[in-house]
Design a protein around this motif. Structure first.
Motif, PDB file in Angstrom:
ATOM      1  N   LEU A 176     -24.184  -6.708  37.416  1.00  0.00           N
ATOM      2  CA  LEU A 176     -23.555  -6.866  36.106  1.00  0.00           C
ATOM      3  C   LEU A 176     -23.927  -8.227  35.503  1.00  0.00           C
ATOM      4  O   LEU A 176     -24.229  -9.161  36.250  1.00  0.00           O
ATOM      5  CB  LEU A 176     -22.021  -6.770  36.252  1.00  0.00           C
ATOM      6  CG  LEU A 176     -21.430  -5.393  35.916  1.00  0.00           C
ATOM      7  CD1 LEU A 176     -22.011  -4.327  36.808  1.00  0.00           C
ATOM      8  CD2 LEU A 176     -19.922  -5.413  36.000  1.00  0.00           C
ATOM      9  N   GLN A 210     -15.657  -5.426  31.906  1.00  0.00           N
ATOM     10  CA  GLN A 210     -16.974  -5.380  32.534  1.00  0.00           C
ATOM     11  C   GLN A 210     -17.647  -4.013  32.427  1.00  0.00           C
ATOM     12  O   GLN A 210     -18.761  -3.844  32.912  1.00  0.00           O
ATOM     13  CB  GLN A 210     -16.863  -5.795  34.010  1.00  0.00           C
ATOM     14  CG  GLN A 210     -16.563  -7.291  34.166  1.00  0.00           C
ATOM     15  CD  GLN A 210     -16.282  -7.659  35.608  1.00  0.00           C
ATOM     16  OE1 GLN A 210     -15.381  -7.122  36.235  1.00  0.00           O
ATOM     17  NE2 GLN A 210     -17.051  -8.579  36.147  1.00  0.00           N
ATOM     18  N   VAL A 226     -17.322   0.249  38.632  1.00  0.00           N
ATOM     19  CA  VAL A 226     -18.106  -0.917  39.005  1.00  0.00           C
ATOM     20  C   VAL A 226     -18.060  -1.024  40.525  1.00  0.00           C
ATOM     21  O   VAL A 226     -17.014  -0.819  41.132  1.00  0.00           O
ATOM     22  CB  VAL A 226     -17.533  -2.190  38.343  1.00  0.00           C
ATOM     23  CG1 VAL A 226     -18.216  -3.428  38.871  1.00  0.00           C
ATOM     24  CG2 VAL A 226     -17.698  -2.116  36.826  1.00  0.00           C
ATOM     25  N   THR A 256     -23.579  -2.108  38.937  1.00  0.00           N
ATOM     26  CA  THR A 256     -23.395  -0.771  38.382  1.00  0.00           C
ATOM     27  C   THR A 256     -23.601   0.242  39.516  1.00  0.00           C
ATOM     28  O   THR A 256     -24.195  -0.107  40.552  1.00  0.00           O
ATOM     29  CB  THR A 256     -24.435  -0.467  37.284  1.00  0.00           C
ATOM     30  OG1 THR A 256     -25.727  -0.411  37.908  1.00  0.00           O
ATOM     31  CG2 THR A 256     -24.434  -1.524  36.194  1.00  0.00           C
TER      32      THR A 256
END
Length: 334
Positions: free
Chosen positions: A80, A40, A48, A74
């Protein structure tokens, strides 16, 4: 803290200690994790941020412990791409949608597999059990495989405060179903994900794998779906049957878009056989399990009620499916 990883189907979790009990997600601290380890985020900017969104009681640690559903952003506060909850929440908070109080009942089918061999629980290794017929809602050691897991999951979901409304053995041996709902709006997605997480944890303890593949065994075996039952206030009120028919008409016009969002590998399941409608053809009918949308006899008789979208696959994202149904039937103007 539970969240969905980069594949869209992998549930990840980690734990933290709080100074005291919390019952409101807004009072929980934001947290972070290494997004480069979940596909991710890149390694050079891997942080994250977790935003707590829904709280359930923790059936594993019990006491004052909680399970928290989080979505991911973020550091700058951008959702995301894998954060499907964010878009769903926007749709469900739209005043026109909120006014309609959309109810969902999700029928989550899944298959229990023997560890290391990827073959259903109770099936002879490399071989097959007798043909389908006696297994659906069946009883007995030769028909029901894994009931201890299923019952433990049922009890754990009730303890957690998930709106779980039932369980049953499915048509293919080793396959089961649980139902979540009726739940309103975004909470349907939160509850399905929490229930999936609890199931993963219980199968982990039992040394069994849970598969959400829509067609785990090719050939003359039923696939696994996540039939989504749906109603709005207008559908539940007098004259609701006309509203239902209009909603189904709109769903038919956007059939391709819905199919594209209804789960990976669904074309292996939606063949027109084994209680499914063909993936390329939209159809609806009363009490017809071979159609894309099924309307119950009761709904027809009462002139109001709900309908069932039979197209979603077992691995669908409930945030995507529930919000898309609401958007198409309430907000979309063809």
């Amino acid at each position: 803290m539970n969240r969905v990883g980069g594949s869209g189907m992998d549930l990840r979790s980690k734990a933290r200690t709080l100074p005291g009990p919390v019952s409101d997600p807004a009072k929980l601290p934001k947290w972070n994790y290494d997004g480069s380890s979940t596909d991710q985020a890149p390694g050079d900017d891997s942080e994250v941020i977790l935003y707590p969104q829904a709280i359930f009681k923790d059936p594993f640690r019990r006491g004052n412990n909680i399970l928290v559903i989080c979505d991911v952003y973020t550091p700058a506060g951008e959702p995301l791409p894998t954060n499907k909850r964010y878009d769903a929440a926007k749709i469900f908070s739209h005043p026109d949608v909120a006014a309609e109080e959309p109810w969902y009942g999700i029928e989550q089918e899944y298959t229990l597999l023997q560890k290391d061999v990827n073959w259903p629980l109770g099936w002879p290794l490399g071989g097959f059990p007798g043909p389908q017929g006696p297994y659906y809602c069946g009883t007995g050691a030769d028909k029901a495989y894994g009931r201890d897991i299923v019952d433990a999951h049922y009890k754990a979901c009730i303890y957690a405060g998930i709106n779980i409304s039932g369980i049953n053995g499915e048509v293919m041996p080793g396959q089961w179903e649980f139902q979540v709902g009726p739940s309103v709006g975004i909470s349907a997605g939160d509850e399905v994900w929490a229930a999936r997480y609890i199931l993963e944890r219980i199968t982990e303890m039992a040394g069994v794998i849970v598969s959400f593949d829509p067609k785990p065994i090719p050939g003359d075996w039923n696939g696994a779906g996540a039939h989504s039952n749906y109603s709005t206030k207008s559908m539940r009120d007098e004259g609701g049957y006309e509203v239902i028919k209009k909603a189904i008409e709109k769903l038919g016009l956007r059939h391709k878009e819905h199919i594209a969002a209804y789960g990976e590998g669904n074309e292996r399941r939606l063949t027109g056989r084994h209680e499914t409608a063909d993936i390329n053809t939209f159809s609806w009918g009363v009490a017809n399990r071979g159609s894309s949308i099924r309307v119950g006899r009761d709904t027809e008789k009462n002139g109001k009620g709900y309908f069932e979208d039979r197209r979603p696959a077992s691995n669908m994202d409930p945030y995507v499916v529930t919000s898309m149904i609401a958007e198409t039937t309430i907000l979309w103007k063809p």
